[in-house]
Design a protein around this motif. Sequence first.
Motif, PDB file in Angstrom:
ATOM      1  N   ILE A 161     -86.052 -38.751 -51.038  1.00  9.56           N
ATOM      2  CA  ILE A 161     -86.997 -37.721 -50.599  1.00  9.56           C
ATOM      3  C   ILE A 161     -88.425 -38.204 -50.842  1.00  9.56           C
TER       4      ILE A 161
ATOM      5  N   HIS B  50     -91.334 -38.756 -48.256  1.00 14.39           N
ATOM      6  CA  HIS B  50     -92.649 -38.117 -48.365  1.00 14.39           C
ATOM      7  C   HIS B  50     -93.768 -39.145 -48.229  1.00 14.39           C
TER       8      HIS B  50
ATOM      9  N   ALA C 133     -95.126 -27.682 -40.683  1.00 11.67           N
ATOM     10  CA  ALA C 133     -94.942 -29.137 -40.513  1.00 11.67           C
ATOM     11  C   ALA C 133     -94.670 -29.742 -41.893  1.00 11.67           C
TER      12      ALA C 133
ATOM     13  N   ARG D  96     -93.034 -31.657 -45.222  1.00 10.71           N
ATOM     14  CA  ARG D  96     -92.608 -33.033 -45.493  1.00 10.71           C
ATOM     15  C   ARG D  96     -91.095 -33.196 -45.420  1.00 10.71           C
TER      16      ARG D  96
ATOM     17  N   PRO E 273     -93.152 -22.736 -48.405  1.00  7.54           N
ATOM     18  CA  PRO E 273     -93.079 -22.559 -49.865  1.00  7.54           C
ATOM     19  C   PRO E 273     -92.154 -21.383 -50.201  1.00  7.54           C
TER      20      PRO E 273
ATOM     21  N   LEU F 199     -92.762 -17.689 -49.558  1.00 15.99           N
ATOM     22  CA  LEU F 199     -92.885 -17.190 -48.171  1.00 15.99           C
ATOM     23  C   LEU F 199     -91.532 -17.096 -47.473  1.00 15.99           C
TER      24      LEU F 199
ATOM     25  N   GLU G 118     -84.690 -23.023 -46.310  1.00 20.30           N
ATOM     26  CA  GLU G 118     -84.751 -23.945 -47.451  1.00 20.30           C
ATOM     27  C   GLU G 118     -84.473 -23.212 -48.760  1.00 20.30           C
ATOM     28  N   LEU G 119     -84.059 -23.977 -49.747  1.00 22.39           N
ATOM     29  CA  LEU G 119     -83.723 -23.388 -51.025  1.00 22.39           C
ATOM     30  C   LEU G 119     -84.877 -23.545 -52.015  1.00 22.39           C
ATOM     31  N   PRO G 120     -85.021 -22.672 -53.007  1.00 23.25           N
ATOM     32  CA  PRO G 120     -84.210 -21.482 -53.264  1.00 23.25           C
ATOM     33  C   PRO G 120     -84.512 -20.396 -52.227  1.00 23.25           C
TER      34      PRO G 120
ATOM     35  N   ALA H 187     -80.077 -23.462 -47.494  1.00 21.27           N
ATOM     36  CA  ALA H 187     -79.750 -24.868 -47.234  1.00 21.27           C
ATOM     37  C   ALA H 187     -79.417 -25.673 -48.497  1.00 21.27           C
TER      38      ALA H 187
ATOM     39  N   ILE I 265     -97.149 -27.429 -53.815  1.00 20.71           N
ATOM     40  CA  ILE I 265     -96.660 -26.035 -53.834  1.00 20.71           C
ATOM     41  C   ILE I 265     -95.776 -25.764 -55.060  1.00 20.71           C
ATOM     42  N   ARG I 266     -95.175 -26.797 -55.610  1.00 22.37           N
ATOM     43  CA  ARG I 266     -94.260 -26.625 -56.741  1.00 22.37           C
ATOM     44  C   ARG I 266     -94.956 -26.137 -58.006  1.00 22.37           C
TER      45      ARG I 266
ATOM     46  N   LEU J  94     -96.824 -19.054 -55.031  1.00 22.70           N
ATOM     47  CA  LEU J  94     -95.954 -19.524 -53.943  1.00 22.70           C
ATOM     48  C   LEU J  94     -94.493 -19.714 -54.402  1.00 22.70           C
TER      49      LEU J  94
ATOM     50  N   GLU K 282     -87.178 -24.983 -57.999  1.00 23.05           N
ATOM     51  CA  GLU K 282     -86.992 -26.119 -57.090  1.00 23.05           C
ATOM     52  C   GLU K 282     -85.743 -26.938 -57.397  1.00 23.05           C
TER      53      GLU K 282
ATOM     54  N   TYR L 224     -77.453 -33.457 -45.305  1.00 24.14           N
ATOM     55  CA  TYR L 224     -78.126 -32.589 -44.315  1.00 24.14           C
ATOM     56  C   TYR L 224     -77.362 -32.587 -42.987  1.00 24.14           C
TER      57      TYR L 224
HETATM   58  N1  LIG Z   1     -83.462 -29.542 -49.122  1.00 28.78           N
HETATM   59  C1  LIG Z   1     -84.216 -30.457 -49.710  1.00 28.78           C
HETATM   60  O1  LIG Z   1     -83.775 -31.577 -49.927  1.00 28.78           O
HETATM   61  C2  LIG Z   1     -85.602 -30.137 -50.078  1.00 28.78           C
HETATM   62  C3  LIG Z   1     -86.034 -28.848 -50.001  1.00 28.78           C
HETATM   63  N2  LIG Z   1     -87.326 -28.539 -50.252  1.00 28.78           N
HETATM   64  C4  LIG Z   1     -87.754 -27.150 -50.054  1.00 28.78           C
HETATM   65  O2  LIG Z   1     -88.457 -27.108 -48.800  1.00 28.78           O
HETATM   66  C5  LIG Z   1     -89.596 -26.269 -48.884  1.00 28.78           C
HETATM   67  C6  LIG Z   1     -90.827 -27.078 -48.508  1.00 28.78           C
HETATM   68  O3  LIG Z   1     -90.982 -28.179 -49.364  1.00 28.78           O
HETATM   69  P1  LIG Z   1     -91.900 -29.440 -48.942  1.00 28.78           P
HETATM   70  O4  LIG Z   1     -91.475 -29.949 -47.611  1.00 28.78           O
HETATM   71  O5  LIG Z   1     -91.901 -30.377 -50.062  1.00 28.78           O
HETATM   72  O6  LIG Z   1     -93.303 -28.721 -48.848  1.00 28.78           O
HETATM   73  P2  LIG Z   1     -94.607 -29.047 -47.990  1.00 28.78           P
HETATM   74  O7  LIG Z   1     -95.742 -28.647 -48.863  1.00 28.78           O
HETATM   75  O8  LIG Z   1     -94.578 -30.400 -47.422  1.00 28.78           O
HETATM   76  O9  LIG Z   1     -94.445 -28.043 -46.775  1.00 28.78           O
HETATM   77  C7  LIG Z   1     -94.607 -26.677 -46.888  1.00 28.78           C
HETATM   78  C8  LIG Z   1     -95.085 -26.149 -45.537  1.00 28.78           C
HETATM   79  O10 LIG Z   1     -95.372 -24.770 -45.755  1.00 28.78           O
HETATM   80  C9  LIG Z   1     -96.460 -24.419 -44.933  1.00 28.78           C
HETATM   81  N3  LIG Z   1     -97.282 -23.412 -45.617  1.00 28.78           N
HETATM   82  C10 LIG Z   1     -97.493 -22.148 -45.149  1.00 28.78           C
HETATM   83  N4  LIG Z   1     -98.261 -21.464 -45.987  1.00 28.78           N
HETATM   84  C11 LIG Z   1     -98.563 -22.297 -46.989  1.00 28.78           C
HETATM   85  C12 LIG Z   1     -99.374 -22.157 -48.156  1.00 28.78           C
HETATM   86  N5  LIG Z   1     -99.987 -21.010 -48.441  1.00 28.78           N
HETATM   87  N6  LIG Z   1     -99.486 -23.223 -48.948  1.00 28.78           N
HETATM   88  C13 LIG Z   1     -98.864 -24.382 -48.677  1.00 28.78           C
HETATM   89  N7  LIG Z   1     -98.088 -24.572 -47.587  1.00 28.78           N
HETATM   90  C14 LIG Z   1     -97.944 -23.543 -46.748  1.00 28.78           C
HETATM   91  C15 LIG Z   1     -97.191 -25.676 -44.569  1.00 28.78           C
HETATM   92  O11 LIG Z   1     -97.105 -25.632 -43.188  1.00 28.78           O
HETATM   93  P3  LIG Z   1     -98.248 -25.884 -42.114  1.00 28.78           P
HETATM   94  O12 LIG Z   1     -97.765 -27.137 -41.535  1.00 28.78           O
HETATM   95  O13 LIG Z   1     -98.146 -24.679 -41.271  1.00 28.78           O
HETATM   96  O14 LIG Z   1     -99.564 -26.016 -42.779  1.00 28.78           O
HETATM   97  C16 LIG Z   1     -96.341 -26.826 -45.052  1.00 28.78           C
HETATM   98  O15 LIG Z   1     -96.033 -27.693 -44.018  1.00 28.78           O
HETATM   99  C17 LIG Z   1     -89.557 -25.679 -50.276  1.00 28.78           C
HETATM  100  O16 LIG Z   1     -88.883 -24.444 -50.241  1.00 28.78           O
HETATM  101  C18 LIG Z   1     -88.731 -26.673 -51.089  1.00 28.78           C
HETATM  102  O17 LIG Z   1     -88.051 -26.074 -52.156  1.00 28.78           O
HETATM  103  C19 LIG Z   1     -88.211 -29.519 -50.556  1.00 28.78           C
HETATM  104  C20 LIG Z   1     -87.840 -30.824 -50.674  1.00 28.78           C
HETATM  105  C21 LIG Z   1     -86.469 -31.225 -50.510  1.00 28.78           C
END
Ligand SMILES: NC(=O)C1=CN([C@@H]2O[C@H](COP(=O)(O)OP(=O)(O)OC[C@H]3O[C@@H](n4cnc5c(N)ncnc54)[C@H](OP(=O)(O)O)[C@@H]3O)[C@@H](O)[C@H]2O)C=CC1
Length: 406
Positions: free
Chosen positions: A8, A12, A41, A43, A108, A111, A129-131, A156, A199-200, A205, A212, A352
Amino acid sequence: MALASIGITLHHHGFRFQTPAVYPHQPEPTSAPLRFGILGAARVAPLSLILPVKNHADAVVHAVAARDQNRADTFAKKHGIAKAYGGTAAYQELLDDPEIDAVYIPLPNGLHYEWTMKALAAGKHVLLELPSTNTAEETRRMFDYAEKKGLVLLEAVHSRFHPAIRRTKEIVDSGELGTITKIETEMAIPSGIFNDSDIRFSYALGGGAFMEMGCYTLFTARYLAGADPLRVVTASADTSSAFPRIDIGTTATLAFPPLSSASAPSASSPGAAPTEITAIMTTHFRLPPRLGFIPQFPQVSARVIGTRGEVKLFNYLGPWLYHYITVKTTDENGVTKTRTEKAYGNYGWTTYRYQLEAFVDKIRGRTPDHWYDAQDSVSNLRWIERIYEATGLGSRPESSAQIPTD
Ligand SMILES: NC(=O)C1=CN([C@@H]2O[C@H](COP(=O)(O)OP(=O)(O)OC[C@H]3O[C@@H](n4cnc5c(N)ncnc54)[C@H](OP(=O)(O)O)[C@@H]3O)[C@@H](O)[C@H]2O)C=CC1
Ligand SMILES: O=C1OC[C@@H](O)[C@H](O)[C@H]1O
């Protein structure tokens, strides 16, 4: 998640898994594939949905929405997505698009509830996405609403769909380990992976290590124990003054009921009292370097110990990259045997990809190879909340969004 987290993290930082070794075969889509939209969008989206979809004949990612139009356009172009919604109304515009059948929500955690409810209100199936949310009550409401609307909603927990964890569960349930006494699940990564603005580390959020990472350790422990916990024995959080109410790491010990398949009195121990299982879950975002400079290796294993032996699955989060299942048993003569198994399943399929298969099957009315129900997700959040309560940090905040009520 050793390798999963490395995977992951590499992702990233730009590394791509889209190699022939991972997905040797990219099938032609069917004439009417399930059309996904992605909210944000994020990561994680390429690894968790975009790549798996390329290898599924009955699914396509048709649209992405981001809060900024440029970001949406760039993401869509990079991943070959037909539509890009951008701006403050983008998420709702994607949900209102009749060309979208299912929505993937990698927003996050705080949301998740709002946008899942809005997606369901718009008639879309949801891969979330989880949690699942910040509180068990929100998760319950969301699943009740999905049922009322006749839509598929899945948290997920990708690791649950892979043959490696399912084979491990089979070994635990077979009785060969004797009476199960202990479960250990870990997910911890070295410092330097997520920066302070991630965000973590935002309480608002829904951040925190047990949100996480604890969600995986708990889901896995509950799956292997085949039950919900009885109580939290202890839980303690590692915190930093920089992030009030965020746990950088949490370790929790829970008591589980005896495993039903192994707890019945046996010929060797007639009338023996069933043994409670002690489960220890370890999570951390920032394992400190050893001796101040040697980075720690990520920790991501699940171990189950019984009166006659134990099984350890190394890398339950990214088993497609590498894993092993080691089983050690000792017979009545004191002879110990060790064997190692692998369970990679379909060539090149990630956790996945298995998850996508199940989600699409469910929507199409087929019986997925593996599934878990709403109650599983609700229970996970309930115990996450109880663990946070025990650490003194308390649950993450409830959503204050206006939610559809039809
Ligand atoms: N299944 C897995 O293996 C994994 C799951 N996760 C989960 O996925 C989710 C996203 O994680 P990750 O991809 O690392 O996060 P990112 O920070 O990369 O993405 C979060 C997205 O949320 C949007 N967003 C909307 N409002 C907000 C806000 N107020 N602040 C920040 N972002 C906002 C952003 O979208 P925009 O593009 O619109 O700006 C951004 O692209 C989490 O729930 C995490 O727990 C994370 C990593 C691995
Ligand atoms: O799967 C994951 O891997 C990295 C974690 O920090 C992330 O939040 C989690 O969901």
